[in-house]
Scaffold this motif. Structure first.
Motif, mmCIF file in Angstrom:
data_model
loop_
_atom_site.group_PDB
_atom_site.id
_atom_site.type_symbol
_atom_site.label_atom_id
_atom_site.label_comp_id
_atom_site.label_asym_id
_atom_site.label_seq_id
_atom_site.Cartn_x
_atom_site.Cartn_y
_atom_site.Cartn_z
ATOM 1 N N CYS A 112 0.850 -1.182 0.000
ATOM 2 C CA CYS A 112 0.000 0.000 0.000
ATOM 3 C C CYS A 112 0.888 1.235 0.000
ATOM 4 N N PHE A 113 0.790 2.039 -1.050
ATOM 5 C CA PHE A 113 1.607 3.242 -1.182
ATOM 6 C C PHE A 113 0.758 4.481 -0.955
ATOM 7 N N ASP A 114 1.306 5.427 -0.215
ATOM 8 C CA ASP A 114 0.649 6.716 -0.058
ATOM 9 C C ASP A 114 1.355 7.734 -0.933
ATOM 10 N N GLU A 115 0.551 8.459 -1.712
ATOM 11 C CA GLU A 115 1.026 9.570 -2.532
ATOM 12 C C GLU A 115 2.061 9.174 -3.577
ATOM 13 N N MET A 116 1.663 8.326 -4.499
ATOM 14 C CA MET A 116 2.556 8.009 -5.619
ATOM 15 C C MET A 116 2.757 9.258 -6.474
ATOM 16 N N GLN A 117 3.996 9.611 -6.635
ATOM 17 C CA GLN A 117 4.366 10.691 -7.542
ATOM 18 C C GLN A 117 5.803 10.459 -7.979
ATOM 19 N N ILE A 118 6.090 10.793 -9.216
ATOM 20 C CA ILE A 118 7.434 10.590 -9.765
ATOM 21 C C ILE A 118 7.933 11.929 -10.284
ATOM 22 N N THR A 119 8.969 12.444 -9.666
ATOM 23 C CA THR A 119 9.549 13.705 -10.117
ATOM 24 C C THR A 119 11.036 13.563 -10.425
ATOM 25 N N ASP A 120 11.622 12.477 -9.980
ATOM 26 C CA ASP A 120 13.059 12.275 -10.117
ATOM 27 C C ASP A 120 13.349 11.346 -11.295
ATOM 28 N N ILE A 121 14.280 11.730 -12.161
ATOM 29 C CA ILE A 121 14.573 10.918 -13.339
ATOM 30 C C ILE A 121 15.142 9.557 -12.959
ATOM 31 N N ALA A 122 15.885 9.508 -11.847
ATOM 32 C CA ALA A 122 16.446 8.217 -11.403
ATOM 33 C C ALA A 122 15.324 7.243 -11.070
ATOM 34 N N ASP A 123 14.269 7.733 -10.409
ATOM 35 C CA ASP A 123 13.113 6.889 -10.102
ATOM 36 C C ASP A 123 12.362 6.521 -11.378
ATOM 37 N N MET B 230 13.347 6.092 -14.355
ATOM 38 C CA MET B 230 14.013 5.139 -15.230
ATOM 39 C C MET B 230 13.983 3.699 -14.705
ATOM 40 N N ILE B 231 13.654 3.506 -13.440
ATOM 41 C CA ILE B 231 13.669 2.138 -12.886
ATOM 42 C C ILE B 231 12.302 1.644 -12.452
ATOM 43 N N VAL B 232 11.339 2.555 -12.308
ATOM 44 C CA VAL B 232 10.075 2.171 -11.674
ATOM 45 C C VAL B 232 9.305 1.151 -12.494
ATOM 46 N N GLY B 233 9.426 1.191 -13.831
ATOM 47 C CA GLY B 233 8.718 0.221 -14.671
ATOM 48 C C GLY B 233 9.180 -1.205 -14.412
ATOM 49 N N ARG B 234 10.480 -1.425 -14.458
ATOM 50 C CA ARG B 234 11.020 -2.774 -14.224
ATOM 51 C C ARG B 234 10.786 -3.223 -12.792
ATOM 52 N N LEU B 235 10.867 -2.273 -11.868
ATOM 53 C CA LEU B 235 10.638 -2.590 -10.460
ATOM 54 C C LEU B 235 9.229 -3.136 -10.250
ATOM 55 N N PHE B 236 8.238 -2.424 -10.745
ATOM 56 C CA PHE B 236 6.851 -2.843 -10.538
ATOM 57 C C PHE B 236 6.507 -4.088 -11.345
ATOM 58 N N GLU B 237 7.072 -4.202 -12.525
ATOM 59 C CA GLU B 237 6.844 -5.415 -13.302
ATOM 60 C C GLU B 237 7.364 -6.630 -12.539
ATOM 61 N N GLY B 238 8.513 -6.479 -11.891
ATOM 62 C CA GLY B 238 9.065 -7.566 -11.083
ATOM 63 C C GLY B 238 8.190 -7.885 -9.890
ATOM 64 N N LEU B 239 7.665 -6.856 -9.233
ATOM 65 C CA LEU B 239 6.786 -7.075 -8.078
ATOM 66 C C LEU B 239 5.496 -7.776 -8.492
ATOM 67 N N PHE B 240 4.938 -7.370 -9.611
ATOM 68 C CA PHE B 240 3.711 -8.011 -10.092
ATOM 69 C C PHE B 240 3.962 -9.486 -10.422
ATOM 70 N N LYS B 241 5.104 -9.780 -11.027
ATOM 71 C CA LYS B 241 5.434 -11.171 -11.342
ATOM 72 C C LYS B 241 5.594 -12.013 -10.081
ATOM 73 N N LYS B 242 5.959 -11.367 -8.992
ATOM 74 C CA LYS B 242 6.103 -12.054 -7.706
ATOM 75 C C LYS B 242 4.758 -12.237 -6.999
#
Length: 359
Positions: A131-142, A144-156
């Motif tokens: 459960c995440f509170d206040e999803m927002q992406i403003t940082d380029i470092a985040d 560039m990785i958030v897609g693969r990160l969440f795809e991995g979590l969903f696969k798990k």
């Protein structure tokens, strides 16, 4: 087990909550996620062991709840998390991404080729709901990785429920290399039910309506008032938040649901600069700042940082509640910087308005 609809109704009946049609319309969506999680096969990391291998984790669609500040998104998600039928974790999204970046850096230091993989394993270990509170992406470092990160979590087999002030299409809006981020938006739309909580009532703003937000002097009356505001806005809960800014740590000692509480000395006696205060303004929707002292040549550096902090909060439309030794115009009356402080005093006055921070 009771549904979230039943739990909400009981809290309304007891007077703990006020019935809100916009909130009530979302409850069936939470109930669907709850029922699916409860019915899913259980096993390590949400997987079901079978002869000859493991069955892929069940696809359980999560929820993306967006809308204006103070509409009750976090309250509903917290209620859902508190009654989760599976092992779960609730975390502010900004803090979560800070943890992820630290984990990736540690993996790279060890020479791991795919540094995101061990982070996914660590996050998914032992939980089935995030459960995440206040999803927002403003940082380029985040970004560039958030897609693969969440795809991995969903696969798990991890299900995600999140709140946000932005519709998914506006995440990382106008960000650098945003085209590389667009697949993440598509992933969110595919794996989460997107719903707009369109309530006309700003409950957070309403709690402060008619309530002073600038207290002086700093006495027992002011301290008691601040304690009451903090408890009313957060339920007395606090987990603290550490922001990582260009290799530095910026600590907000008390933090919950986008609301932070700190003293002048916590934020202005440290070697913080504009980037640090911008990070605070980005992570916080309301700041309770206590013990603002008399400003003069004796604390010139702290005063300069205070001016920078107020500028960052002002530009980001962050709500501000303070205790101070005197009214704004009398905080800085002598010494270098007193003239320039007139603008800060004016902003402190403006930020006391009941409508400050509203869109």
């Amino acid at each position: 087990m009771k549904s979230l609809t039943d739990i909400y109704a009981s809290k309304v009946a007891s007077g703990a909550l006020t019935a809100d049609p916009a909130q009530e319309a979302i409850l069936p969506l939470f109930d669907e996620v709850y029922a699916a999680l409860r019915a899913a096969p259980r096993g390590k990391s949400g997987l079901l062991s079978l002869i000859g291998g493991r069955k892929p984790p069940p696809v359980i669609k999560g929820l993306y709840l967006w809308g204006g500040v103070g509409r009750g998104k976090s309250m509903l998600m917290d209620l859902f998390h508190a009654h989760s039928p599976v092992p779960s974790r609730r975390v502010h999204f900004h803090a979560f991404m800070q943890e992820v970046q630290v984990g990736i850096h540690a993996a790279r230091q060890k020479g791991v080729e795919d540094a995101i993989a061990p982070v996914v394993e660590s996050v998914a270990d032992g939980i089935r709901l995030l459960c995440f509170d206040e999803m927002q992406i403003t940082d380029i470092a985040d970004a560039m990785i958030v897609g693969r990160l969440f795809e991995g979590l969903f696969k798990k087999g991890v299900t995600v429920v999140t709140t946000s002030n932005r519709v998914p299409d506006d995440l990382y809006k106008d960000g650098l290399n945003r085209q590389l981020f667009l697949p993440f938006i598509a992933l969110i739309k595919d794996r989460l039910t997107v719903h707009h909580l369109h309530s006309p009532v700003d409950y957070r703003q309403g709690r402060l309506t008619g309530t002073p937000v600038y207290f002086h002097p700093v006495d027992e009356i002011a301290r008691r008032a601040i304690a009451e505001i903090w408890t009313d806005l957060t339920g007395g809960q606090t987990e603290g938040l550490t922001l990582h800014v260009k290799g530095r740590e910026v600590l907000l000692p008390r933090f919950h649901n986008g609301i932070a509480r700190a003293t002048f000395w916590d934020l202005c006696a440290q070697m913080y600069g504009p980037a640090d205060y911008l990070a605070i303004a980005d992570a916080v929707k309301l700041l309770i700042l206590e013990e603002i002292p008399r400003l003069s040549r004796s604390n010139f550096n702290e005063a300069k940082r205070f001016v920078t902090l107020i500028d960052a909060l002002y530009e980001a439309k962050v709500r501000l509640v303070v205790t101070a030794v005197d009214k704004p115009e009398r905080l800085y009356i002598e010494g270098a910087g007193a003239f320039e402080f007139e603008r800060t005093a004016s902003r402190l006055r403006e930020m006391q308005d009941a409508n400050w921070g509203q869109d």
